[in-house]
Structure formats: C-alpha cells, structure tokens
Design an enzyme around this catalytic site. Structure first.
Site, PDB file in Angstrom:
ATOM      1  N   GLY A  14     -22.186  16.904  21.888  1.00 34.32           N
ATOM      2  CA  GLY A  14     -23.520  15.864  22.558  1.00 34.32           C
ATOM      3  C   GLY A  14     -23.974  15.346  24.008  1.00 34.32           C
ATOM      4  O   GLY A  14     -24.265  16.601  24.699  1.00 34.32           O
ATOM      5  N   CYS A  15     -24.197  14.109  24.738  1.00 39.65           N
ATOM      6  CA  CYS A  15     -24.346  13.679  25.380  1.00 39.65           C
ATOM      7  C   CYS A  15     -23.694  14.360  26.952  1.00 39.65           C
ATOM      8  O   CYS A  15     -22.301  14.310  26.866  1.00 39.65           O
ATOM      9  CB  CYS A  15     -24.593  12.128  25.842  1.00 39.65           C
ATOM     10  SG  CYS A  15     -25.088  11.645  26.990  1.00 39.65           S
TER      11      CYS A  15
END
Length: 181
Positions: A14-15
């Site tokens: 993800g981020c």
C-alpha cells in the site's frame, strides 16, 4: 552501497509512508527508503506518474537490515501482518496497482523464503492472500519529500488517522522486534 554484512528487502504493502514508518522502528533495520518498483515504463518514474496507475510501478520500501539481528523471514512476517495481503490492488482507501501487496526478492534464497512466508501466512487470514512474489528488477528512490514522511508529518491528517493507528497495532503485535527492547 550496502555493507557486506547487511542485506536488502524490498516490499510494497500500500502507501509507502505506512510501510516505511513501521520498518523504521524494527530492531536490526539500518535504513528504509521509499520508492517505486515493478513497472514497465522506462526511466525514473515520478510520484505523479506512479499514482496515475499507468506505469505499473508499486509504491515500495527498500529495507537495509542486519541479518544477525533480524532475519529476512522475520522482516516478511512483520510485513505480512502490518498490511492486508488479501486485497488486490488496494489498502484501505488507497486503490490501484501502485498499492498492490508485493515482495520483490533479490535472489533465489529470498524467493524461497518469500514463497514460504506467504504460504505459512495463509492460515492467518480468512481470505486468500494475493501478495505478488516477483524478482526485483529496478528500485527507484522516491522524491525526497516522501522519505521519513511520517517522522516529518505526524500531525498531517493521513498520518494521524492511518499511520498512527497502524503503528500502535504493530508495536503491540511485534513489541519484541522494536528498537530499544
């Protein structure tokens, strides 16, 4: 250049701000760099290009660690329990191939360990794991303002509402792996 006694791990969950924040606190981790990997477009991608979803790159972190303090398997176990490896191209509200769950291995030994960890973690989750295990081709360092993002922006709303709670869970679940313990 990596010290001959240190090793690299490259993962995307993800981020990269979240993943970087977690691994900065892990005992045996010497350095964490946010970046991009896994794309098919030539040249050094920018954050804006990667966020478009058109380059094929994932947001990743490259972790420099001391294998005498923490193993590659332990790094991957932390990784697999600090994001949701069962959602395809998504982590929370972040959606797109740039947010996919991926382990980029650096050699055959890492490939075997990664495949083993993914298989072992399957019993930990109710849904099937979709984490990609792929060879690292090129790692591109992200722009300077992405490095140490949480450390430098803790009061920013994304950090407060997403990263801080994730760190609290990580610290509870992996207290024995934290620096200072």
């Amino acid at each position: 250049m990596v010290n001959k006694n240190l090793e690299l791990a490259t993962v995307g969950g993800g981020c990269f701000w979240c993943t970087e924040a977690v691994f900065r606190e892990v005992k045996g981790v010497e350095k964490v760099v946010s970046g991009y990997s896994g794309g098919s477009v030539p040249g050094h991608p920018t954050y804006r290009e990667v966020c478009s979803g058109l380059t094929g790159h994932a947001e990743v972190v490259q972790i420099t660690f001391n294998p005498k303090v923490i193993s590659y398997k332990a790094i991957l176990s932390i990784f697999m329990t600090t994001h949701d490896p069962t959602t395809l191209n998504r982590q929370g509200a972040d959606r797109g191939t740039q947010y996919r769950s991926v382990i980029f291995y650096h050699d055959e030994e890492q490939k075997q360990v990664a495949e083993s960890v993914v298989k072992d973690m399957a019993t930990y989750y109710d849904d099937p794991i979709v984490t990609e295990v792929a060879p690292l081709d090129v790692f591109y360092e992200a722009e300077d303002y992405h490095q140490d993002y949480y450390e430098n922006n803790q009061t920013q709303s994304y950090c407060s509402f997403v990263i801080t709670p994730k760190l609290a869970k990580f610290r509870q679940k992996h207290a024995d792996k934290l620096k200072g313990y």
